[in-house]
Enzyme design. Sequence first.
Site, PDB file in Angstrom:
ATOM      1  NE  ARG A   9     -65.688  25.285 -61.289  1.00 30.90           N
ATOM      2  CZ  ARG A   9     -66.625  26.185 -61.002  1.00 30.90           C
ATOM      3  NH1 ARG A   9     -66.870  27.143 -61.837  1.00 30.90           N
ATOM      4  NH2 ARG A   9     -67.308  26.128 -59.864  1.00 30.90           N
ATOM      5  CB  THR A  10     -65.267  18.226 -61.017  1.00 23.56           C
ATOM      6  OG1 THR A  10     -64.428  19.237 -60.473  1.00 23.56           O
ATOM      7  CG2 THR A  10     -64.495  16.933 -61.110  1.00 23.56           C
ATOM      8  CE  LYS A  37     -84.245   3.120 -49.388  1.00 23.60           C
ATOM      9  NZ  LYS A  37     -84.980   2.075 -50.136  1.00 23.60           N
ATOM     10  NE  ARG A  58     -65.765  17.230 -56.251  1.00 25.63           N
ATOM     11  CZ  ARG A  58     -65.673  18.485 -56.709  1.00 25.63           C
ATOM     12  NH1 ARG A  58     -66.543  19.397 -56.320  1.00 25.63           N
ATOM     13  NH2 ARG A  58     -64.718  18.822 -57.545  1.00 25.63           N
ATOM     14  CG  HIS A  88     -59.851  18.353 -57.186  1.00 26.76           C
ATOM     15  ND1 HIS A  88     -60.196  17.516 -58.232  1.00 26.76           N
ATOM     16  CD2 HIS A  88     -60.739  19.383 -57.231  1.00 26.76           C
ATOM     17  CE1 HIS A  88     -61.251  18.026 -58.859  1.00 26.76           C
ATOM     18  NE2 HIS A  88     -61.597  19.154 -58.276  1.00 26.76           N
TER      19      HIS A  88
HETATM   20  N1  ASP Z   1     -63.694  23.257 -56.857  1.00 21.16           N
HETATM   21  C1  ASP Z   1     -62.473  23.022 -56.144  1.00 21.16           C
HETATM   22  C2  ASP Z   1     -62.624  21.823 -55.246  1.00 21.16           C
HETATM   23  O1  ASP Z   1     -63.598  21.112 -55.357  1.00 21.16           O
HETATM   24  C3  ASP Z   1     -62.051  24.244 -55.382  1.00 21.16           C
HETATM   25  C4  ASP Z   1     -63.055  24.751 -54.394  1.00 21.16           C
HETATM   26  O2  ASP Z   1     -64.167  24.218 -54.266  1.00 21.16           O
HETATM   27  O3  ASP Z   1     -62.680  25.703 -53.726  1.00 21.16           O
HETATM   28  O4  ASP Z   1     -61.756  21.589 -54.448  1.00 21.16           O
HETATM   29  N1   CP Z   2     -62.651  23.197 -59.681  1.00 22.47           N
HETATM   30  C1   CP Z   2     -63.660  22.420 -59.258  1.00 22.47           C
HETATM   31  O1   CP Z   2     -63.456  21.296 -58.805  1.00 22.47           O
HETATM   32  O2   CP Z   2     -64.895  22.951 -59.430  1.00 22.47           O
HETATM   33  P1   CP Z   2     -66.241  22.266 -58.949  1.00 22.47           P
HETATM   34  O3   CP Z   2     -66.149  22.129 -57.451  1.00 22.47           O
HETATM   35  O4   CP Z   2     -67.325  23.203 -59.380  1.00 22.47           O
HETATM   36  O5   CP Z   2     -66.338  20.922 -59.605  1.00 22.47           O
END
Ligand code: ASP
Ligand code: CP
Length: 257
Positions: A9-10, A37, A58, A88
């Site tokens: 999603r993100t 590397k 991330r 987050h």
């Molecule tokens: N997608 C969210 C996160 O990256 C929640 C999860 O992964 O549980 O924190």
């Molecule tokens: N909610 C969320 O962060 O989803 P992803 O980890 O899939 O990006």
Amino acid sequence: MLFDEPSSRTYLSFSSAISRLGGRCINLEFNKSSRMKGESMEDTFLTFQTYVDAMIVRVSDSSFFDMIKNRDLAKIPIINAGCGNISHPTQALLDVLTMREERGTVNGLEISVVGDLKNSRTVKSLLRLLKNFRVKVNLVPYNKYLAMNDDKYLNEIQRGGIIIEKFNSIRDVIEHSDVIYMTRLQKERGSYGNTFTLDNKLMSKGKQDLVVMHPLPRNQEINNEIDADPRVAYFRQMKYGLWVRMAILYNLLVSNN
Ligand code: ASP
Ligand code: CP
């Protein structure tokens, strides 16, 4: 976009937001990069920022953004897209937007946060944002080990005026909650144990205007038999994420120029 942890999603909503705003996006695939590397995350970050106008990052290392800030390494806007088990922030913004859109206002809501409260970064960012509202938050961990026991953090949250109450089971909160915010077990961060499962039977005890949220991905904590229930908002929640991320990028990169 620089992601050292998996994402659907993100990653997709930021990519979509960038192209909808007329921008372009490049991405470094870790297993094809010089990280393989032995290059450090810090050097990878410094390399990446040479080539772009903003970065969406991330990381699994919870201290990464503090390190970047303390050493003044960022020369362009950097957006936190998920940091270890601590934050987050863009998820918190989309979560609050979801509550507002679904219920008309956030103030006055009783919000039950269920699951892995120890290692869910979405929960920690959400509570930090919710302290700006007049809400009651019920903390419902899957088990004692996954409870939120950080008193310093909880005191900070409560100073903002939010009321916090602790419960042991989703059954104790389902009837009086306005929002149920489910989370999965963060196995990759060492969390373990049984989860509760939100199913039709439990949903039948919930309010008519209950809003069921989940940052996703889900595992067994949500039975997909409830997906068709109109009170389920987790798929709409994903879409709110696109609007929020477009707004963030617009404010950061377009409207200020
Ligand atoms: N997608 C969210 C996160 O990256 C929640 C999860 O992964 O549980 O924190
Ligand atoms: N909610 C969320 O962060 O989803 P992803 O980890 O899939 O990006």
